[in-house]
Write an enzyme that holds these catalytic residues in place. Structure first.
Site: not given
Ligand code: DOR
Length: 426
Positions: A57, A147, A174, A306, A310, A324-325
């Site tokens: 991302h 996704d 996803h 992945d 953030h 999430f991430g």
């Molecule tokens: O943990 C995640 N973050 N899973 C995802 O499918 C999207 C991603 C995000 O875009 O931050």
């Protein structure tokens, strides 16, 4: 001309060398040395083909506060990646040929890792109307995916597989059932109950994979071309079994696993640290062991990061509210080199394949092997150990669940077609 002397070689074919690798005109010219302006002593280091990340991302356009192409692609080359697939869940989502072209043009001008943008499968990633697969392919999209969102409408996914296959594009999913996943922030089970946190059950993934494989069967039956499904960030033992069964039956399906699902479990959530909040969630030791087995037996085709940056402020919110991430572009290879190869004896040849030929074949790219005439998109790796220091990341996301872990296998030189794009030699 560049000469890397006395360096060990490793690619999907195996480990060999040491060799004196002469690089020029964007290619490996010789493995027996030669005249060069720049000479690097490769003693103790090993050379591999450049890595390809199928799943990162990079947040452009619209979310540059989290990451942008310049920082994400610099993080990529520092992580040994020469090629990267960016996810389309941006603001707005990448769902038009113009958006794909704009990303490619900007990335080319940066001259770091080569960008292969993924485009949305559905307009606005809303799951209602398909995007234009043919025009997206023509603009340079590498695959189609929603996704970040789940494909709740099976009919749309089937139509998407049919349309994408006409243009030779894979569809990546996803795979989580939204109605089972609901507001889960960690793996569902006794630990989630103990911690008082809403759980996301493993069946949410398995049920969705089972459905998507049936959708693929249907698309295959209806299509003269060959629809091709790729399952992203597989996290459960049961999901893996379903993919294994489908592969044995000859279905055109591939799957990836992430560095976090291969090295961390739900136990880490005892800290309530929102850095660990990810979708799909960290699972159990049993799932992790099954994933490693899946890497070995070929059920899994690729390791994909992945990488999901953030802002610090977002990840400082509590577990229920934080996004999430987990970002991992800069640590993925050293992490798995150390945790899988050094600590568990996972074969280095297979590990490198999961970062190179495995993901390359999913995009229909030729393998890169360290032979005379091969494209010089390469990474030089140093086994010397040092700790993970997120404050030094090129990524804007300067946090990591692996902060302080002592790892070896760091990329010290990354070349794209013979050009140096990252250099950290001592
Ligand atoms: O943990 C995640 N973050 N899973 C995802 O499918 C999207 C991603 C995000 O875009 O931050």
């Amino acid at each position: 001309m560049l000469l890397i002397k006395n360096v060990k070689l490793v690619d999907a074919l195996g480990e060999r060398g040491p060799a004196d690798v002469l690089i020029g005109e964007g290619k490996i010219l010789s493995l027996d040395g030669g005249e060069a302006e720049t000479v690097i002593d490769g003693t103790g280091l090993f050379l591999a083909p450049g890595f390809l990340d199928l799943h990162a991302h990079l947040r452009e356009p619209g979310q540059e506060v989290k990451e942008e192409l310049a920082t994400g692609l610099l993080a990529a080359v520092r992580g040994g990646y020469t090629d990267l697939v960016s996810m389309p869940n941006t603001t707005p989502p990448v769902d038009t040929p113009e958006a794909v072209r704009a990303l490619r043009k900007k990335a080319q001008a940066l001259g770091l890792a080569r960008l292969h943008p993924a485009a949305a499968l559905t307009q606005g990633q809303e799951g209602k109307a398909l995007t234009e697969a043919g025009l997206l392919k023509e603009a340079g999209a590498s695959l189609l995916t929603d996704d970040g969102h789940t494909n709740e409408d099976a009919g749309i996914l089937a139509a998407g597989l049919l349309q994408a296959s006409a243009f030779g594009l894979p569809v990546a999913v996803h795979a989580e059932d939204a109605s089972l996943r609901r507001g889960g922030v960690m793996n569902d089970g006794p630990l989630a109950d103990l911690l008082g946190l809403p759980g996301n059950p493993k069946e949410a993934e398995a049920a969705r994979i089972a459905r998507d494989l049936e959708v693929l069967r249907y698309a295959l039956r209806r299509s003269p071309t060959r629809p091709y499904l790729h399952i992203q960030h597989l996290s459960t033992k049961r999901g893996l079994e379903l993919v294994q069964e489908a592969k044995r039956a000859g279905l055109p399906v591939t799957a990836e696993a992430t560095p976090h699902h291969l090295t961390l479990t739900e136990e880490a959530l005892k800290s309530f640290d929102p850095i660990l909040k990810v979708a799909p969630p960290l699972r159990t030791q049993e799932d992790l062991e099954a994933l490693i087995e899946g890497l070995l037996d070929g059920t899994l085709d690729a390791i994909a990061t992945d990488h999901a940056p953030h802002t610090q402020a977002e990840k400082e919110m509590d577990l229920l509210r934080a996004p999430f991430g987990i970002p991992s572009l800069e640590v993925a290879f050293p992490l798995l080199y150390t945790e899988l190869h050094l600590k568990r004896g996972f074969p280095l040849k297979r590990l490198v394949e999961l970062f190179t030929d495995g993901p390359r074949s999913i995009l229909g790219l030729k393998p890169i092997h360290l032979e005379e005439g091969a494209e010089a998109s390469l990474v030089l790796l140093d086994p010397k150990e040092r700790p993970v220091e997120p404050r030094n990341f090129a990524s804007k996301a300067r946090f990591s669940p692996w902060a302080g872990w002592v790892l070896g296998g760091w990329p010290v030189l990354t070349l794209v077609e013979g050009q140096v794009v990252h250099q950290a030699l001592e």
